[in-house]
Design a protein around this motif. Structure first.
Motif, PDB file in Angstrom:
ATOM      1  N   GLN A  39       0.973  -1.204   0.133  1.00  0.00           N
ATOM      2  CA  GLN A  39       0.062  -0.009  -0.129  1.00  0.00           C
ATOM      3  C   GLN A  39       0.865   1.096   0.067  1.00  0.00           C
ATOM      4  OE1 GLN A  39      -3.076  -0.014   2.903  1.00  0.00           O
ATOM      5  NE2 GLN A  39      -4.203   1.579   1.915  1.00  0.00           N
ATOM      6  N   PRO A  40       0.952   1.799  -1.206  1.00  0.00           N
ATOM      7  CA  PRO A  40       1.881   3.104  -1.243  1.00  0.00           C
ATOM      8  C   PRO A  40       1.116   4.251  -0.606  1.00  0.00           C
ATOM      9  CG  PRO A  40       1.760   2.103  -3.359  1.00  0.00           C
ATOM     10  CD  PRO A  40       0.543   1.262  -2.441  1.00  0.00           C
ATOM     11  N   PRO A  41       1.699   5.208  -0.091  1.00  0.00           N
ATOM     12  CA  PRO A  41       1.181   6.171   0.561  1.00  0.00           C
ATOM     13  C   PRO A  41       0.098   7.164  -0.074  1.00  0.00           C
ATOM     14  CG  PRO A  41       3.369   6.515   0.575  1.00  0.00           C
ATOM     15  CD  PRO A  41       3.163   5.535  -0.383  1.00  0.00           C
ATOM     16  N   GLY A  42      -1.240   7.132   0.535  1.00  0.00           N
ATOM     17  CA  GLY A  42      -2.288   7.675  -0.256  1.00  0.00           C
ATOM     18  C   GLY A  42      -2.854   6.887  -1.286  1.00  0.00           C
ATOM     19  N   LYS A  43      -2.532   5.593  -1.480  1.00  0.00           N
ATOM     20  CA  LYS A  43      -3.068   4.846  -2.489  1.00  0.00           C
ATOM     21  C   LYS A  43      -3.803   3.333  -1.961  1.00  0.00           C
ATOM     22  CE  LYS A  43       0.021   6.370  -6.149  1.00  0.00           C
ATOM     23  NZ  LYS A  43       1.114   5.751  -7.091  1.00  0.00           N
ATOM     24  N   GLU A  44      -4.571   2.816  -2.507  1.00  0.00           N
ATOM     25  CA  GLU A  44      -5.064   1.430  -2.248  1.00  0.00           C
ATOM     26  C   GLU A  44      -4.051   0.331  -2.259  1.00  0.00           C
ATOM     27  OE1 GLU A  44      -9.574   2.142  -3.698  1.00  0.00           O
ATOM     28  OE2 GLU A  44      -8.670   0.506  -4.611  1.00  0.00           O
ATOM     29  N   ARG A  45      -4.466  -0.699  -1.261  1.00  0.00           N
ATOM     30  CA  ARG A  45      -3.636  -1.881  -1.452  1.00  0.00           C
ATOM     31  C   ARG A  45      -3.424  -2.489  -2.662  1.00  0.00           C
ATOM     32  NH1 ARG A  45      -3.993  -5.027   4.135  1.00  0.00           N
ATOM     33  NH2 ARG A  45      -3.689  -2.871   4.763  1.00  0.00           N
ATOM     34  N   GLU A  46      -2.467  -2.935  -3.213  1.00  0.00           N
ATOM     35  CA  GLU A  46      -2.364  -3.528  -4.387  1.00  0.00           C
ATOM     36  C   GLU A  46      -1.577  -4.943  -4.307  1.00  0.00           C
ATOM     37  OE1 GLU A  46      -0.321  -0.565  -6.718  1.00  0.00           O
ATOM     38  OE2 GLU A  46       1.400  -1.302  -6.025  1.00  0.00           O
ATOM     39  N   PHE A  47      -1.774  -5.803  -5.183  1.00  0.00           N
ATOM     40  CA  PHE A  47      -1.479  -7.097  -5.329  1.00  0.00           C
ATOM     41  C   PHE A  47      -0.032  -7.196  -5.872  1.00  0.00           C
ATOM     42  CE2 PHE A  47      -0.688 -11.456  -6.026  1.00  0.00           C
ATOM     43  CZ  PHE A  47      -0.231 -12.005  -7.209  1.00  0.00           C
ATOM     44  N   VAL A  48       1.167  -7.813  -5.146  1.00  0.00           N
ATOM     45  CA  VAL A  48       2.338  -7.831  -5.485  1.00  0.00           C
ATOM     46  C   VAL A  48       2.822  -9.222  -6.130  1.00  0.00           C
ATOM     47  CG1 VAL A  48       5.034  -7.673  -4.961  1.00  0.00           C
ATOM     48  CG2 VAL A  48       2.971  -6.097  -3.800  1.00  0.00           C
ATOM     49  N   ALA A  49       2.732 -10.286  -5.216  1.00  0.00           N
ATOM     50  CA  ALA A  49       2.907 -11.513  -5.591  1.00  0.00           C
ATOM     51  C   ALA A  49       2.154 -12.417  -4.896  1.00  0.00           C
ATOM     52  CB  ALA A  49       4.357 -11.848  -5.473  1.00  0.00           C
ATOM     53  N   ALA A  50       2.124 -13.732  -5.317  1.00  0.00           N
ATOM     54  CA  ALA A  50       1.441 -15.060  -4.853  1.00  0.00           C
ATOM     55  C   ALA A  50       2.202 -16.185  -5.020  1.00  0.00           C
ATOM     56  CB  ALA A  50      -0.081 -14.897  -5.000  1.00  0.00           C
ATOM     57  N   ILE A  51       1.999 -17.147  -4.060  1.00  0.00           N
ATOM     58  CA  ILE A  51       2.514 -18.554  -4.309  1.00  0.00           C
ATOM     59  C   ILE A  51       1.679 -19.572  -3.769  1.00  0.00           C
ATOM     60  CG2 ILE A  51       3.659 -18.378  -1.883  1.00  0.00           C
ATOM     61  CD1 ILE A  51       5.964 -19.972  -3.397  1.00  0.00           C
ATOM     62  N   SER A  52       1.738 -20.756  -4.596  1.00  0.00           N
ATOM     63  CA  SER A  52       0.649 -21.767  -4.223  1.00  0.00           C
ATOM     64  C   SER A  52       1.012 -22.709  -2.927  1.00  0.00           C
ATOM     65  CB  SER A  52       0.229 -22.605  -5.324  1.00  0.00           C
ATOM     66  OG  SER A  52       1.541 -23.448  -6.018  1.00  0.00           O
ATOM     67  N   TRP A  53       0.377 -23.562  -2.722  1.00  0.00           N
ATOM     68  CA  TRP A  53       0.552 -24.399  -1.463  1.00  0.00           C
ATOM     69  C   TRP A  53       1.688 -24.926  -1.457  1.00  0.00           C
ATOM     70  CZ3 TRP A  53      -3.391 -25.130  -4.883  1.00  0.00           C
ATOM     71  CH2 TRP A  53      -4.691 -24.569  -4.792  1.00  0.00           C
ATOM     72  N   GLY A  54       2.281 -25.526  -2.362  1.00  0.00           N
ATOM     73  CA  GLY A  54       3.488 -26.321  -2.531  1.00  0.00           C
ATOM     74  C   GLY A  54       4.571 -25.592  -3.191  1.00  0.00           C
ATOM     75  N   GLY A  55       4.401 -24.280  -3.490  1.00  0.00           N
ATOM     76  CA  GLY A  55       5.309 -23.340  -3.999  1.00  0.00           C
ATOM     77  C   GLY A  55       5.288 -23.849  -5.933  1.00  0.00           C
ATOM     78  N   GLY A  56       4.555 -24.448  -6.323  1.00  0.00           N
ATOM     79  CA  GLY A  56       4.832 -24.853  -7.831  1.00  0.00           C
ATOM     80  C   GLY A  56       4.089 -23.649  -8.695  1.00  0.00           C
ATOM     81  N   ARG A  57       3.299 -22.787  -8.120  1.00  0.00           N
ATOM     82  CA  ARG A  57       2.698 -21.893  -8.829  1.00  0.00           C
ATOM     83  C   ARG A  57       3.104 -20.614  -8.397  1.00  0.00           C
ATOM     84  NH1 ARG A  57      -3.479 -23.535 -10.308  1.00  0.00           N
ATOM     85  NH2 ARG A  57      -2.848 -25.579 -11.502  1.00  0.00           N
ATOM     86  N   THR A  58       3.326 -19.446  -9.109  1.00  0.00           N
ATOM     87  CA  THR A  58       3.588 -18.090  -8.653  1.00  0.00           C
ATOM     88  C   THR A  58       2.933 -17.163  -9.677  1.00  0.00           C
ATOM     89  OG1 THR A  58       5.834 -17.902  -9.817  1.00  0.00           O
ATOM     90  CG2 THR A  58       5.672 -18.431  -7.330  1.00  0.00           C
ATOM     91  N   SER A  59       2.635 -16.005  -9.135  1.00  0.00           N
ATOM     92  CA  SER A  59       1.940 -14.991  -9.859  1.00  0.00           C
ATOM     93  C   SER A  59       2.522 -13.781  -9.409  1.00  0.00           C
ATOM     94  CB  SER A  59       0.519 -14.926  -9.635  1.00  0.00           C
ATOM     95  OG  SER A  59      -0.142 -13.829 -10.243  1.00  0.00           O
TER      96      SER A  59
END
Length: 125
Positions: A39-59
């Protein structure tokens, strides 16, 4: 119930690197999709990265692709965000989050059930 605690934030010059960590306590950490948001100053929260349960998928958000890497160690109940080539526009409070709704919703803030308290990352020019 999952409790999340972030660490590793700080002040860094543009072009530098930081590694954020998120330690989880509670049950079944390995069953959760883990995400990093900011969440940058004065802005909404935004997605950066995600990882699946076992780590096999990332976004990743387009703005961080090729610079940030998300990983997890289920034995340590910890998820990481390695941030390289940092830019002033990466300045924000960074949050880690957990959800068990499944892959496919990993970019949506509202899908996450548990959140850490956040850690400040400041990149100077």
């Amino acid at each position: 119930q999952v409790q999340l605690v972030e660490s590793g934030g700080g002040l860094v010059q543009a072009g530098g690197s930081l590694r954020l960590s998120c330690a989880a306590s509670g049950r079944s950490f390995s069953s959760y999709v883990m995400g990093w948001f900011r969440q940058p100053p004065g802005k909404e929260r935004e997605f950066v990265a995600a990882i699946s349960w076992g780590g096999g998928r990332t976004s990743y958000a387009d703005s961080v692709k090729g610079r940030f890497t998300i990983s997890r160690d289920n034995a340590k109940n910890t998820v990481y965000l390695q941030m390289n080539s940092l830019k002033p526009e990466d300045t924000a409070v960074y949050y880690c989050a957990a959800q068990n709704e499944g892959w496919g919703t990993e970019m949506a803030v509202r899908r996450y059930d548990y959140w850490g308290q956040g850690t400040q990352v400041t990149v100077s020019s």
